[in-house]
Design an enzyme around this catalytic site. Structure first.
Site, PDB file in Angstrom:
ATOM      1  NE  ARG A 107     -43.190  -7.078 -22.978  1.00 40.55           N
ATOM      2  CZ  ARG A 107     -43.797  -6.002 -23.460  1.00 40.55           C
ATOM      3  NH1 ARG A 107     -44.189  -5.970 -24.730  1.00 40.55           N
ATOM      4  NH2 ARG A 107     -44.045  -4.946 -22.690  1.00 40.55           N
ATOM      5  CB  CYS A 108     -46.252 -11.318 -29.040  1.00 44.00           C
ATOM      6  SG  CYS A 108     -44.723 -10.576 -29.625  1.00 44.00           S
TER       7      CYS A 108
END
Length: 410
Positions: free
Chosen positions: A399-400
């Site tokens: 996600r990052c």
């Protein structure tokens, strides 16, 4: 005549259609042990393998119907006009703290003959002093004082975490003011992309937050639980005041969002952003790091009377709060590594809770977090497992490393 916004993200789990990535570049090889703290890294990834892992990540997305865009390409396309390019270089040097007259002049001359893509890559990578002609020591006191520092322009190794400098919410974005000077420099690329890139410059993209604000917010603290509910982290990197600013802007713009759930999480490196301890993987399933459940406080922010905000502390459990606002009968919290103190600590450090949903019940995860991955599969989640030995050294997961630009509505 402005065109409709090309952005659309109204959930964490809607089928992912378009995403922005940054492939790690030579900025990683400009890391040294002495610079790790300054540049917010804990270790030095091996670039060749990190790039191979990132390519596998990008290919996984493409194989599942996602259009992958790259930050350096969009930034280069945004500064095609000479005046915009000149303005960009001046602003970039200002934000990089290049104030010495000699260093500034030498860098501008160094950049002058580069094409736009080479220029952007070099700005991202950083410039070592030995790469450029000697700076005249008589130019300024600042140049003389900094003569022992190896860089005339610091590298930007955190760029492969494209989640943080801006965040897509609905049809708009938050153009973020990041907590640290090191990372706040990254936001300039998004600023110019959304202001000058042909795909975005003449479109109706509302800004829910502007980078010139004095309080901080980062994209890892911005989650879209549904087309009516946002979750935002009050964390080491995001201020409560910033969340209020976002709320005021979104609630007065006619967007469908009705509630922001503000999660107050412990301020520590391992829990840097909300998405390092909490992500959505299906309509009613979430990953969570058990260590935050005890101290976690959740506040609901809704539109009050006379355009004021109504803010309440939610006294119920997290499960009940999520059920209430998402209209669900049941909610499943899947604890990182099952909540075991040792396994969860290890896997959360390597972003076991940081999943990227590419469709409801379908997520991208790091291979190294095998205990959490097994639990996700036991709960019916389809996994796309990617290699992670080097990417994980930057303390960020799938996600990052991604900023969705378009998801299908659900």
């Amino acid at each position: 005549m402005f065109k409709k916004s090309p952005l659309n993200v109204t959930s964490e789990i809607g089928k992912l259609k378009k995403v922005l990535l940054h492939r790690p570049g030579h900025e990683i090889e400009n890391l040294t042990p002495d610079l790790l703290e300054r540049l917010l890294f804990d270790d030095i990834p091996y670039l060749k393998v990190a790039q191979e892992e990132h390519d596998a990540f990008a290919q996984t997305l493409r194989d599942n119907g996602v259009e992958v865009l790259y930050l350096h390409e969009l930034a280069a396309e945004a500064i095609q006009e000479d005046e915009i390019r000149k303005k960009f270089i001046e602003q970039f040097l200002d934000e990089a703290g290049v104030i010495g007259k000699g260093a500034r002049q030498v860098l501008k001359e160094y950049f002058a003959d580069m094409d736009n893509e080479t220029l952007i890559r070099k700005m991202m990578a950083g410039v070592r002093k030995k790469e450029i002609p000697a700076i005249e020591k008589v130019a300024s006191l600042n140049d003389m004082v900094e003569e022992d520092y190896p860089f005339v322009l610091d590298p930007m190794p955190n760029l492969y975490f494209t989640r943080d400098p801006f965040a897509t919410i609905g049809t708009g974005i938050t153009l973020n003011h990041m907590r640290t000077e090191t990372r706040n420099r990254e936001v300039i690329f998004a600023e110019y992309i959304f202001s000058y890139h042909p795909d975005f410059k003449d479109t109706e993209i509302p800004f829910w937050f502007d980078r010139n604000e004095t309080t901080s917010i980062e994209g890892g603290d911005e989650l879209i639980l549904s087309d009516k509910v946002l979750a935002m982290g009050i964390s080491e990197r995001t201020d409560a005041a910033s969340i209020e600013k976002v709320a005021r802007n979104i609630f007065t713009d006619g967007q469908p969002f009705e509630t922001i759930l503000a999660f107050k999480i412990p301020e520590k490196r391992a829990f840097m952003h909300l998405d390092t301890v909490f992500t959505m993987v299906d309509y009613d399933k979430f990953t969570i790091h058990a260590e935050i459940e005890g101290p976690l406080k959740v506040y609901s922010i809704t539109k009050g009377d006379n355009d004021e905000l109504k803010i309440d502390e939610e006294k119920a459990t997290l499960e009940d709060t999520l059920k209430k606002y998402l209209g669900l009968d049941e909610v499943t919290l899947i604890r990182c590594a099952g909540g075991d103190y040792i396994d969860a600590g290890r896997e959360q450090w390597n972003d076991g809770s940081n999943t990227l949903a590419i469709a409801p019940g379908e997520v991208v995860v790091y291979n190294r977090n095998h205990t959490t991955n097994r639990l996700l599969e036991e709960h019916g989640i389809k996994l796309h497992v990617i290699p992670s030995s080097e990417l994980s050294r930057g303390r960020g997961g799938p996600r990052c490393m991604s900023m969705p630009l378009v998801r299908e509505d659900i």
